[in-house]
Write a protein that holds these residues in place. Structure first.
Motif, PDB file in Angstrom:
ATOM      1  N   ASP A 142       9.825   0.802  29.770  1.00  0.00           N
ATOM      2  CA  ASP A 142       9.605   1.486  31.637  1.00  0.00           C
ATOM      3  C   ASP A 142       9.205  -0.280  31.868  1.00  0.00           C
ATOM      4  O   ASP A 142       8.943  -1.173  31.147  1.00  0.00           O
ATOM      5  N   LEU A 143       9.630  -0.412  33.058  1.00  0.00           N
ATOM      6  CA  LEU A 143       8.848  -2.015  33.815  1.00  0.00           C
ATOM      7  C   LEU A 143       7.500  -1.787  34.057  1.00  0.00           C
ATOM      8  O   LEU A 143       6.924  -0.476  34.520  1.00  0.00           O
ATOM      9  N   GLY A 144       7.395  -2.718  33.586  1.00  0.00           N
ATOM     10  CA  GLY A 144       5.408  -3.472  33.032  1.00  0.00           C
ATOM     11  C   GLY A 144       5.003  -2.587  32.324  1.00  0.00           C
ATOM     12  O   GLY A 144       3.599  -2.756  31.960  1.00  0.00           O
ATOM     13  N   GLY A 167      11.366  -7.995  28.321  1.00  0.00           N
ATOM     14  CA  GLY A 167      10.466  -7.665  29.900  1.00  0.00           C
ATOM     15  C   GLY A 167       9.535  -7.148  29.643  1.00  0.00           C
ATOM     16  O   GLY A 167       8.366  -7.144  30.598  1.00  0.00           O
TER      17      GLY A 167
END
Length: 339
Positions: A142-144, A167
């Motif tokens: 997930d993002l982060g 990312g």
């Protein structure tokens, strides 16, 4: 045609030798090829384990290696996807030339194309990159999310680079100072040079006490896996990228209790989980993996050069294997030049 070939073998437990043989291009079976190698990469963990018979089942003499790049010089009648002169990666032994059976139903029994733009000393690293990609491919992010990679040898370093490309915020951990220096050299900003007994707290300190959403054992050691479990955040994932080989005493009930109560998912990230050939039913295949890894290498998104400590002639093989075992500050990525 007969090729005068040289090859590396483990002649007995703990002993490395360079020998020679004749390799004929005549009388090939339908799926056989002859490849004249340019280079081959030492997979230190696997090969040192075999050289020193860690599992106690070694049979000598033993030929070793599974990461070679070369050119097809002859092929059997059934080989239609490659022609003479094509540059290929394959699970070849450390040798200047060899016969190899293509078209098998596993990735160590097939040829894969190599872009001409990839340097000869870098190309065989695709083997370890394809191994390393297994963990990022099977751990949804997930993002982060933070990913903590325990062990920054070649596979761990490449896995950390790939998670960063995807990312994630990556924390790399290793007790060997040189490996931490290499991790920083390839562009990993958060690297912890700490012994195993301080690594869990280091991850907690860097994540506000939560732990990492994903932890990766890139060592192949049961004690490292236990550290991964302790350093993983609630409902996180643990990826076993390394292959545990040595017995390790410990409290299995406490380990399983932590997995159970924290809702952790433990994933086996062995390279052989992907189909060896293209399939309509599967996006993630071995040919897809090699294409992606080569594209990352060619574009510079995967930083390979710092991972290579030696590019040497095969006569130096005994010194290379000794250094990989006993001098980790100066030996880490060894490529043999067979040209």
């Amino acid at each position: 045609m007969t090729i005068k070939a040289r090859y590396i073998e483990f002649s007995e437990k703990g002993k490395v030798a360079v020998s020679s043989e004749d390799v004929s291009t005549e009388g090939l079976k339908p799926w056989e090829v002859v490849v004249r190698n340019e280079s081959s990469l030492v997979s230190a963990g696997t090969e040192l384990s075999r050289l020193h018979d860690v599992l106690g089942n070694g049979k000598y003499p033993m030929r070793t290696g599974y990461a070679s790049v070369g050119r097809v010089v002859a092929k059997g009648s059934a080989v239609e996807d490659f022609k003479e002169g094509d540059r290929v990666f394959y699970a070849g032994k450390h040798a200047s030339a060899q016969r190899f059976t293509h078209g098998q139903n596993h990735q160590w029994g097939r040829l894969y194309p190599v872009p001409e733009a990839i340097a000869v000393e870098d190309a065989p690293f695709v083997c370890l990159a394809e191994i390393a990609m297994t963990a990022p491919c099977i751990t949804p992010l997930d993002l982060g999310d933070t990913v903590a990679v325990f062990g920054l040898g070649l596979v761990g370093n490449l896995a950390a680079q790939l998670y960063q490309i995807m990312g994630a915020r990556v924390i790399g951990l290793d007790p060997v100072k040189k490996r931490c220096e290499l991790a920083r050299a390839v562009g990993l900003p958060v690297v912890v040079d700490a012994p195993p007994d301080r690594q869990i707290q280091a991850v907690k300190d860097l994540t506000g006490g939560r732990g990492a959403e994903v932890t990766v054992d890139a060592v192949g050691h049961s004690g490292v896996i236990a550290n991964c479990v302790e350093a993983t955040a609630l409902y996180g994932q643990v990826a076993l990228l390394g292959t545990p080989r040595a017995p390790h005493p410990g409290d299995l009930t406490t380990l399983l209790g932590k997995i159970h109560t924290n809702g952790l998912v433990v994933r086996g990230a062995h390279m052989w989980r992907f189909p060896a050939a293209e399939l309509r039913e599967a996006k993630q295949t071995v040919p897809w993996g090699y294409r992606v890894m080569f594209s990352f290498m060619e574009s510079g998104r995967l930083n390979i050069a710092p991972l290579r400590s030696h590019f040497v002639r095969p006569d130096e093989a005994p010194r290379m294997y000794d250094g990989l075992k006993n001098d980790l500050e100066n030996f880490w990525g060894v490529v043999f030049d067979w040209r």
